[in-house]
Design a protein around this motif. Structure first.
Motif, PDB file in Angstrom:
ATOM      1  N   ALA A  56      30.110  15.487   7.379  1.00 34.45           N
ATOM      2  CA  ALA A  56      28.769  15.600   7.958  1.00 34.45           C
ATOM      3  C   ALA A  56      28.472  14.445   8.893  1.00 34.45           C
ATOM      4  CB  ALA A  56      27.732  15.665   6.834  1.00 34.45           C
ATOM      5  N   ARG A  57      28.824  13.233   8.479  1.00 38.30           N
ATOM      6  CA  ARG A  57      28.560  12.059   9.313  1.00 38.30           C
ATOM      7  C   ARG A  57      29.407  12.070  10.580  1.00 38.30           C
ATOM      8  NH1 ARG A  57      28.525   7.812   4.189  1.00 38.30           N
ATOM      9  NH2 ARG A  57      26.292   8.055   3.659  1.00 38.30           N
ATOM     10  N   ALA A  58      30.651  12.514  10.448  1.00 40.57           N
ATOM     11  CA  ALA A  58      31.550  12.493  11.598  1.00 40.57           C
ATOM     12  C   ALA A  58      31.185  13.545  12.642  1.00 40.57           C
ATOM     13  CB  ALA A  58      32.993  12.702  11.134  1.00 40.57           C
ATOM     14  N   HIS A  59      30.587  14.649  12.196  1.00 39.08           N
ATOM     15  CA  HIS A  59      30.346  15.771  13.113  1.00 39.08           C
ATOM     16  C   HIS A  59      28.875  16.114  13.286  1.00 39.08           C
ATOM     17  CE1 HIS A  59      34.626  16.700  13.462  1.00 39.08           C
ATOM     18  NE2 HIS A  59      34.721  16.439  12.179  1.00 39.08           N
ATOM     19  N   GLY A  60      27.999  15.267  12.760  1.00 44.89           N
ATOM     20  CA  GLY A  60      26.581  15.472  12.996  1.00 44.89           C
ATOM     21  C   GLY A  60      25.987  16.673  12.294  1.00 44.89           C
ATOM     22  N   VAL A  61      26.513  17.017  11.119  1.00 44.79           N
ATOM     23  CA  VAL A  61      25.943  18.119  10.344  1.00 44.79           C
ATOM     24  C   VAL A  61      24.823  17.553   9.471  1.00 44.79           C
ATOM     25  CG1 VAL A  61      26.392  19.922   8.634  1.00 44.79           C
ATOM     26  CG2 VAL A  61      28.162  19.321  10.311  1.00 44.79           C
ATOM     27  N   PRO A  62      23.601  18.021   9.600  1.00 43.54           N
ATOM     28  CA  PRO A  62      22.499  17.480   8.798  1.00 43.54           C
ATOM     29  C   PRO A  62      22.693  17.760   7.303  1.00 43.54           C
ATOM     30  CG  PRO A  62      21.662  18.707  10.687  1.00 43.54           C
ATOM     31  CD  PRO A  62      23.127  19.010  10.588  1.00 43.54           C
ATOM     32  N   VAL A  63      22.609  16.709   6.493  1.00 38.66           N
ATOM     33  CA  VAL A  63      22.685  16.847   5.041  1.00 38.66           C
ATOM     34  C   VAL A  63      21.709  15.866   4.407  1.00 38.66           C
ATOM     35  CG1 VAL A  63      25.119  17.585   5.007  1.00 38.66           C
ATOM     36  CG2 VAL A  63      24.561  15.143   4.819  1.00 38.66           C
ATOM     37  N   ARG A  64      21.455  16.053   3.121  1.00 36.71           N
ATOM     38  CA  ARG A  64      20.646  15.123   2.349  1.00 36.71           C
ATOM     39  C   ARG A  64      21.443  14.720   1.126  1.00 36.71           C
ATOM     40  NH1 ARG A  64      14.810  16.376  -0.607  1.00 36.71           N
ATOM     41  NH2 ARG A  64      14.510  14.284  -1.485  1.00 36.71           N
ATOM     42  N   THR A  65      21.434  13.453   0.775  1.00 37.69           N
ATOM     43  CA  THR A  65      22.184  12.982  -0.386  1.00 37.69           C
ATOM     44  C   THR A  65      21.242  12.638  -1.531  1.00 37.69           C
ATOM     45  OG1 THR A  65      22.191  10.707   0.433  1.00 37.69           O
ATOM     46  CG2 THR A  65      24.060  12.096   1.044  1.00 37.69           C
ATOM     47  N   PHE A  66      21.772  12.800  -2.761  1.00 38.36           N
ATOM     48  CA  PHE A  66      21.035  12.499  -3.980  1.00 38.36           C
ATOM     49  C   PHE A  66      21.899  11.625  -4.883  1.00 38.36           C
ATOM     50  CE2 PHE A  66      19.420  16.531  -2.484  1.00 38.36           C
ATOM     51  CZ  PHE A  66      18.051  16.473  -2.712  1.00 38.36           C
ATOM     52  N   THR A  67      21.299  10.641  -5.479  1.00 40.15           N
ATOM     53  CA  THR A  67      21.984   9.926  -6.553  1.00 40.15           C
ATOM     54  C   THR A  67      22.017  10.829  -7.782  1.00 40.15           C
ATOM     55  OG1 THR A  67      19.951   8.970  -7.436  1.00 40.15           O
ATOM     56  CG2 THR A  67      21.096   7.728  -5.684  1.00 40.15           C
ATOM     57  N   ALA A  68      22.810  10.431  -8.781  1.00 41.04           N
ATOM     58  CA  ALA A  68      22.869  11.216 -10.015  1.00 41.04           C
ATOM     59  C   ALA A  68      21.487  11.315 -10.663  1.00 41.04           C
ATOM     60  CB  ALA A  68      23.876  10.596 -10.978  1.00 41.04           C
ATOM     61  N   THR A  69      20.738  10.228 -10.610  1.00 36.51           N
ATOM     62  CA  THR A  69      19.389  10.247 -11.190  1.00 36.51           C
ATOM     63  C   THR A  69      18.480  11.210 -10.435  1.00 36.51           C
ATOM     64  OG1 THR A  69      19.607   7.953 -11.911  1.00 36.51           O
ATOM     65  CG2 THR A  69      17.379   8.836 -11.753  1.00 36.51           C
ATOM     66  N   ALA A  70      18.527  11.164  -9.116  1.00 36.62           N
ATOM     67  CA  ALA A  70      17.691  12.056  -8.312  1.00 36.62           C
ATOM     68  C   ALA A  70      18.085  13.517  -8.509  1.00 36.62           C
ATOM     69  CB  ALA A  70      17.792  11.669  -6.841  1.00 36.62           C
ATOM     70  N   LEU A  71      19.383  13.756  -8.713  1.00 38.18           N
ATOM     71  CA  LEU A  71      19.838  15.128  -8.961  1.00 38.18           C
ATOM     72  C   LEU A  71      19.167  15.721 -10.192  1.00 38.18           C
ATOM     73  CD1 LEU A  71      23.697  15.171  -8.317  1.00 38.18           C
ATOM     74  CD2 LEU A  71      22.017  16.728  -7.325  1.00 38.18           C
ATOM     75  N   ARG A  72      19.000  14.897 -11.223  1.00 36.44           N
ATOM     76  CA  ARG A  72      18.422  15.401 -12.462  1.00 36.44           C
ATOM     77  C   ARG A  72      16.987  15.888 -12.253  1.00 36.44           C
ATOM     78  NH1 ARG A  72      21.638  11.213 -14.833  1.00 36.44           N
ATOM     79  NH2 ARG A  72      19.953   9.667 -14.713  1.00 36.44           N
ATOM     80  N   PHE A  73      16.292  15.286 -11.297  1.00 34.45           N
ATOM     81  CA  PHE A  73      14.922  15.709 -11.019  1.00 34.45           C
ATOM     82  C   PHE A  73      14.880  16.899 -10.067  1.00 34.45           C
ATOM     83  CE2 PHE A  73      14.257  11.376 -12.547  1.00 34.45           C
ATOM     84  CZ  PHE A  73      13.162  11.542 -13.382  1.00 34.45           C
ATOM     85  N   ARG A  74      15.723  16.872  -9.036  1.00 33.57           N
ATOM     86  CA  ARG A  74      15.681  17.932  -8.024  1.00 33.57           C
ATOM     87  C   ARG A  74      16.387  19.193  -8.490  1.00 33.57           C
ATOM     88  NH1 ARG A  74      15.473  21.716  -5.650  1.00 33.57           N
ATOM     89  NH2 ARG A  74      15.399  22.124  -3.401  1.00 33.57           N
ATOM     90  N   PHE A  75      17.471  19.049  -9.218  1.00 36.04           N
ATOM     91  CA  PHE A  75      18.241  20.211  -9.691  1.00 36.04           C
ATOM     92  C   PHE A  75      18.459  20.068 -11.195  1.00 36.04           C
ATOM     93  CE2 PHE A  75      19.572  19.360  -5.273  1.00 36.04           C
ATOM     94  CZ  PHE A  75      19.190  20.552  -4.682  1.00 36.04           C
ATOM     95  N   PRO A  76      17.421  20.252 -11.991  1.00 39.19           N
ATOM     96  CA  PRO A  76      17.499  19.952 -13.425  1.00 39.19           C
ATOM     97  C   PRO A  76      18.455  20.836 -14.213  1.00 39.19           C
ATOM     98  CG  PRO A  76      15.430  21.063 -12.893  1.00 39.19           C
ATOM     99  CD  PRO A  76      16.078  20.726 -11.592  1.00 39.19           C
ATOM    100  N   ARG A  77      18.892  21.940 -13.655  1.00 40.42           N
ATOM    101  CA  ARG A  77      19.843  22.789 -14.386  1.00 40.42           C
ATOM    102  C   ARG A  77      21.226  22.154 -14.471  1.00 40.42           C
ATOM    103  NH1 ARG A  77      16.770  25.881 -17.482  1.00 40.42           N
ATOM    104  NH2 ARG A  77      15.132  26.890 -16.258  1.00 40.42           N
ATOM    105  N   HIS A  78      21.506  21.210 -13.595  1.00 39.68           N
ATOM    106  CA  HIS A  78      22.781  20.482 -13.636  1.00 39.68           C
ATOM    107  C   HIS A  78      22.584  19.235 -14.508  1.00 39.68           C
ATOM    108  CE1 HIS A  78      25.172  22.713 -10.676  1.00 39.68           C
ATOM    109  NE2 HIS A  78      24.041  22.885 -10.012  1.00 39.68           N
TER     110      HIS A  78
END
Length: 380
Positions: free
Chosen positions: A109-131
């Motif tokens: 994504a960084r090399a080719h300009g593809v927009p993405v959003r990153t999450f830490t493991a802690t943030a993942l638990r809030f945004r995607f609680p099923r994981h």
């Protein structure tokens, strides 16, 4: 002088073969398609439901143009009246930041300009609680441009467009042998033979039988659907549990997506080199506990809230190569043959782009030069 039945014959109308047939016919090539079953069958890599489509495939930077071309062609299929094949819903990659999956997607994504959003493991638990059970050193990479494609529907749609453009399709036509003759090939079937100046061999799990020595192996690939423990739980719909690929600590890949269109939650487990090799001629796809028990044991710790007994399991086959990249090119430089295979679970995602690239190879177009890293001769 040989009288050819077609300029080009495509053998195997799965995800890649159907796309190649469509793209060749759309360019006005006299093309015939041979399929041993019927387009959209469930015995190959198009089994089981929807697949993730994304631009941040990290296997090789050269795959990004194929992914982008595929995205354009999914849209073309939709404009042709094939709505519902592609759902632009975003997709999630989970794994170590320096690993091949999430880390690789982030680097691409960084090399080719593809927009993405990153999450830490802690943030993942809030945004995607099923994981759950995501280690602290893992990250999440959310790609808004990702989505879901329905491979079996896409195969049928591509074949229909190919026929509309003039392609001839023969179903229930198993090619038992490819004979190279002066100036072309003769494809032997149970009812006779077909001759063509070139053959595009996209037979999936059956490809090694047509091209002996090709480093492509066929493996058993189960896919299961699970119901929520609480039938009223809406957290496992596609919004709450979006399409994902998740690298586990032992290197295996858990993948799937939430319930949609009346289906239950779909999950699969890629177990690397431990996947069971299969004889593709054995079309018995009987399900045993071995096909889903390893996956089911992961659910309480990784995706709690699902029944651990699957509602149903489908058995397909996928193919793999020693380096994890598929093959696409002319074996030995033979101008009569083009082969493509070994794409594993990624086959449907790249299908339209690969089909267009195969048409480039057949016609000797300049774009084909960018496929050298996929050469079937690279293992020699």
């Amino acid at each position: 002088m040989t009288r050819w039945d077609a300029e080009t014959a495509v053998v195997g109308l799965g995800s890649w073969g159907a796309s190649a047939l469509w793209r060749l016919a759309a360019r006005g090539v006299d093309v015939i398609g041979l399929e041993r079953f019927t387009p959209g069958h469930a015995l190959g890599s198009s089994y089981g439901g929807a697949r993730m489509v994304r631009l941040t495939g990290a296997e090789h930077p050269g795959l990004l143009p194929l992914a982008r071309r595929s995205r354009q062609l999914w849209a073309e299929l939709a404009r042709a009246g094939q709505d519902g094949l592609f759902t632009p819903c975003g997709g999630l990659l989970i794994g170590p930041e320096n690993g091949p999956l999430a880390g690789g997607a982030l680097r691409t994504a960084r090399a080719h300009g593809v927009p993405v959003r990153t999450f830490t493991a802690t943030a993942l638990r809030f945004r995607f609680p099923r994981h759950t059970g995501v280690p602290a050193h893992h990250i999440g990479v959310w790609e808004p441009s990702a989505g879901l494609v329905r491979p079996r529907h896409a195969v049928r749609a591509a074949v229909a467009l190919a026929e509309r453009a003039g392609a001839r399709v023969h179903t229930d036509s198993r090619v038992a042998r490819v004979e190279r003759v002066p100036g072309g090939v003769r494809l032997h079937t149970a009812t006779g033979s077909v001759t063509a100046r070139q053959a595009v061999l996209t037979a999936g799990a059956w490809l090694p039988g047509l091209v002996p020595g090709l480093p492509v192996q066929s493996v058993r690939a189960p896919f299961s659907r699970f119901r929520p423990l609480d039938a009223a739980d809406s957290g496992f719909d596609l919004e709450g549990f979006p399409v994902f690929r998740r690298e586990l600590d032992d290197g295996r890949i858990l993948w799937g997506s939430g319930a949609q269109g009346g289906d239950d939650v779909g999950l699969g487990l890629e177990d690397g080199g431990a996947a069971k090799p299969v004889d593709p001629e054995d079309t018995d796809r009987s399900v045993t506990a071995d096909d889903w028990s390893d996956l089911a044991r992961l659910l309480p710790a990784k995706v709690p809230g699902l029944e651990t007994l699957p509602a149903r399991t489908a058995i397909g086959t996928r193919t793999r190569t020693p380096d994890g990249l598929f093959v696409c090119g002319r074996p030995g430089g033979d101008p009569r043959l083009v082969v493509a295979g070994g794409g594993g679970a990624h086959s449907p995602a790249y299908a339209p782009g690969v089909g267009d690239a195969l048409a480039d190879l057949v016609q000797g177009a300049a774009g084909a030069a960018g496929l050298d890293f996929l050469s079937p001769d690279r293992f020699s």
